[in-house]
Design a protein around this motif. Sequence first.
Motif, PDB file in Angstrom:
ATOM      1  N   SER A 133     106.693  -0.608  53.735  1.00  0.00           N
ATOM      2  CA  SER A 133     106.024   0.452  54.486  1.00  0.00           C
ATOM      3  C   SER A 133     104.608   0.032  54.866  1.00  0.00           C
ATOM      4  O   SER A 133     103.872  -0.525  54.037  1.00  0.00           O
ATOM      5  N   TYR A 134     104.219   0.315  56.099  1.00  0.00           N
ATOM      6  CA  TYR A 134     102.911  -0.068  56.618  1.00  0.00           C
ATOM      7  C   TYR A 134     102.179   1.171  57.130  1.00  0.00           C
ATOM      8  O   TYR A 134     102.754   1.974  57.876  1.00  0.00           O
ATOM      9  N   LEU A 135     100.914   1.334  56.722  1.00  0.00           N
ATOM     10  CA  LEU A 135     100.050   2.370  57.285  1.00  0.00           C
ATOM     11  C   LEU A 135      99.349   1.752  58.488  1.00  0.00           C
ATOM     12  O   LEU A 135      98.473   0.907  58.343  1.00  0.00           O
ATOM     13  N   LEU A 136      99.737   2.171  59.679  1.00  0.00           N
ATOM     14  CA  LEU A 136      99.282   1.506  60.893  1.00  0.00           C
ATOM     15  C   LEU A 136      97.857   1.886  61.270  1.00  0.00           C
ATOM     16  O   LEU A 136      97.398   2.999  61.026  1.00  0.00           O
ATOM     17  N   GLU A 137      97.171   0.931  61.876  1.00  0.00           N
ATOM     18  CA  GLU A 137      95.843   1.140  62.445  1.00  0.00           C
ATOM     19  C   GLU A 137      95.903   0.869  63.940  1.00  0.00           C
ATOM     20  O   GLU A 137      96.778   0.117  64.406  1.00  0.00           O
ATOM     21  N   PRO A 138      94.984   1.472  64.727  1.00  0.00           N
ATOM     22  CA  PRO A 138      95.000   1.263  66.174  1.00  0.00           C
ATOM     23  C   PRO A 138      95.023  -0.216  66.547  1.00  0.00           C
ATOM     24  O   PRO A 138      94.333  -1.032  65.940  1.00  0.00           O
ATOM     25  N   ASN A 139      95.864  -0.531  67.521  1.00  0.00           N
ATOM     26  CA  ASN A 139      96.059  -1.879  68.070  1.00  0.00           C
ATOM     27  C   ASN A 139      96.937  -2.784  67.206  1.00  0.00           C
ATOM     28  O   ASN A 139      97.091  -3.966  67.521  1.00  0.00           O
ATOM     29  N   ASP A 140      97.497  -2.248  66.122  1.00  0.00           N
ATOM     30  CA  ASP A 140      98.497  -3.010  65.378  1.00  0.00           C
ATOM     31  C   ASP A 140      99.702  -3.263  66.279  1.00  0.00           C
ATOM     32  O   ASP A 140     100.090  -2.404  67.082  1.00  0.00           O
ATOM     33  N   ILE A 141     100.297  -4.431  66.131  1.00  0.00           N
ATOM     34  CA  ILE A 141     101.485  -4.791  66.894  1.00  0.00           C
ATOM     35  C   ILE A 141     102.646  -4.884  65.915  1.00  0.00           C
ATOM     36  O   ILE A 141     102.622  -5.676  64.969  1.00  0.00           O
ATOM     37  N   VAL A 142     103.661  -4.047  66.126  1.00  0.00           N
ATOM     38  CA  VAL A 142     104.799  -3.948  65.220  1.00  0.00           C
ATOM     39  C   VAL A 142     106.002  -4.634  65.859  1.00  0.00           C
ATOM     40  O   VAL A 142     106.371  -4.329  66.994  1.00  0.00           O
ATOM     41  N   ILE A 143     106.612  -5.551  65.127  1.00  0.00           N
ATOM     42  CA  ILE A 143     107.780  -6.283  65.617  1.00  0.00           C
ATOM     43  C   ILE A 143     108.994  -5.895  64.774  1.00  0.00           C
ATOM     44  O   ILE A 143     108.986  -6.048  63.556  1.00  0.00           O
ATOM     45  N   VAL A 144     110.013  -5.376  65.438  1.00  0.00           N
ATOM     46  CA  VAL A 144     111.258  -5.012  64.767  1.00  0.00           C
ATOM     47  C   VAL A 144     112.383  -5.788  65.439  1.00  0.00           C
ATOM     48  O   VAL A 144     112.716  -5.532  66.597  1.00  0.00           O
ATOM     49  N   ASN A 145     112.939  -6.753  64.735  1.00  0.00           N
ATOM     50  CA  ASN A 145     114.026  -7.534  65.297  1.00  0.00           C
ATOM     51  C   ASN A 145     115.314  -6.720  65.338  1.00  0.00           C
ATOM     52  O   ASN A 145     115.487  -5.736  64.615  1.00  0.00           O
ATOM     53  N   ARG A 146     116.200  -7.165  66.184  1.00  0.00           N
ATOM     54  CA  ARG A 146     117.511  -6.539  66.316  1.00  0.00           C
ATOM     55  C   ARG A 146     118.169  -6.365  64.940  1.00  0.00           C
ATOM     56  O   ARG A 146     118.156  -7.269  64.110  1.00  0.00           O
ATOM     57  N   ASN A 147     118.703  -5.156  64.706  1.00  0.00           N
ATOM     58  CA  ASN A 147     119.470  -4.830  63.501  1.00  0.00           C
ATOM     59  C   ASN A 147     118.629  -4.700  62.240  1.00  0.00           C
ATOM     60  O   ASN A 147     119.190  -4.561  61.145  1.00  0.00           O
ATOM     61  N   GLU A 148     117.305  -4.735  62.333  1.00  0.00           N
ATOM     62  CA  GLU A 148     116.483  -4.473  61.152  1.00  0.00           C
ATOM     63  C   GLU A 148     116.402  -2.965  60.932  1.00  0.00           C
ATOM     64  O   GLU A 148     116.103  -2.203  61.861  1.00  0.00           O
ATOM     65  N   ILE A 149     116.650  -2.546  59.696  1.00  0.00           N
ATOM     66  CA  ILE A 149     116.650  -1.124  59.366  1.00  0.00           C
ATOM     67  C   ILE A 149     115.207  -0.643  59.233  1.00  0.00           C
ATOM     68  O   ILE A 149     114.414  -1.239  58.513  1.00  0.00           O
TER      69      ILE A 149
END
Length: 300
Positions: free
Chosen positions: A61-77
């Motif tokens: 789990s990540y607490l996001l901050e402005p301008n964070d870039i989140v990468i979620v690959n195919r099939n990642e839950i």
Amino acid sequence: MQEIKAVALTEFEKKGYLCEQLRCFYLSDCLELEYESHYHDFHKIMIFLQGDVEYTIEGKSYLLEPNDIVIVNRNEIHKLKIDQSKPYERIIFYIDPGFLEKYITNEYNLMECMEKAKNEHLNVIRISNFRQGRISKTVSEMKCSLDSDRAIRDPECRKHTFAQPLYLQILFLEFMVLLNREVLEEHTEYVITDICNEKVLEIMNYINHNLQQDLSIEVLSKKFFMSKYHMMRVFKQETGYTIGNYITNKRLFLAREQIQQGSSVMDACFECGFKDHSTFSRAYKKVFLEAPVKSRIKTR
């Protein structure tokens, strides 16, 4: 890609659909939401602009901050929890797996950042000098081009609607070039979270690297020196799904990829840990709403 609307599955569901190679969104809302664990059959990149969001990817789990870039690959839950105290503002890209593969050469690989995120579980990039860098200008240009309401209100912004799909694709490719340059730099900052259960992460990593092996509860219990009932309870508590369903779906994701890459249905079935074809076929139909059929390999 075939359009398939989200339907209820065993414990987590497929959400979203993609009919193009690339789809871009600019969204801002104030709803208090908690999305349950789900997955996409395409890659997803999000540029988080503002809000109060906790984003969970494969147990971290990540607490996001402005301008964070989140990468979620195919099939990642993944799942996310959103607080209504601030507008949740973001730019999102849905990316067909084959789209970026066209940009893999001997000289460069636009999927470098995504492969690193998947292989090293580094899903959130935080660029320290984001606002001073060129990538910030590209993101601002994308936001302006995607913000159709602003284009209606602001005559100066209307010019951004000309050839919008083509321009957004160009901006996205520029963004990916700049992002990968950042990833290749040694000083790149990844968000390392401690909001996770290390034992559960170990179990998940072991499962994902040993899908063809015996992954029964008894085997995992002995492997990680936990009573099977405690292990099952903690895994469910931390991830939102049972060990059995996690394993089955991960095996199905891998089998579908192998079939799409040219493997026979029977080979994919056994290489991904299923014991018999009928069980595999029933599970495949339940999740993907179609029978497993060998794909014809497209030539470019």
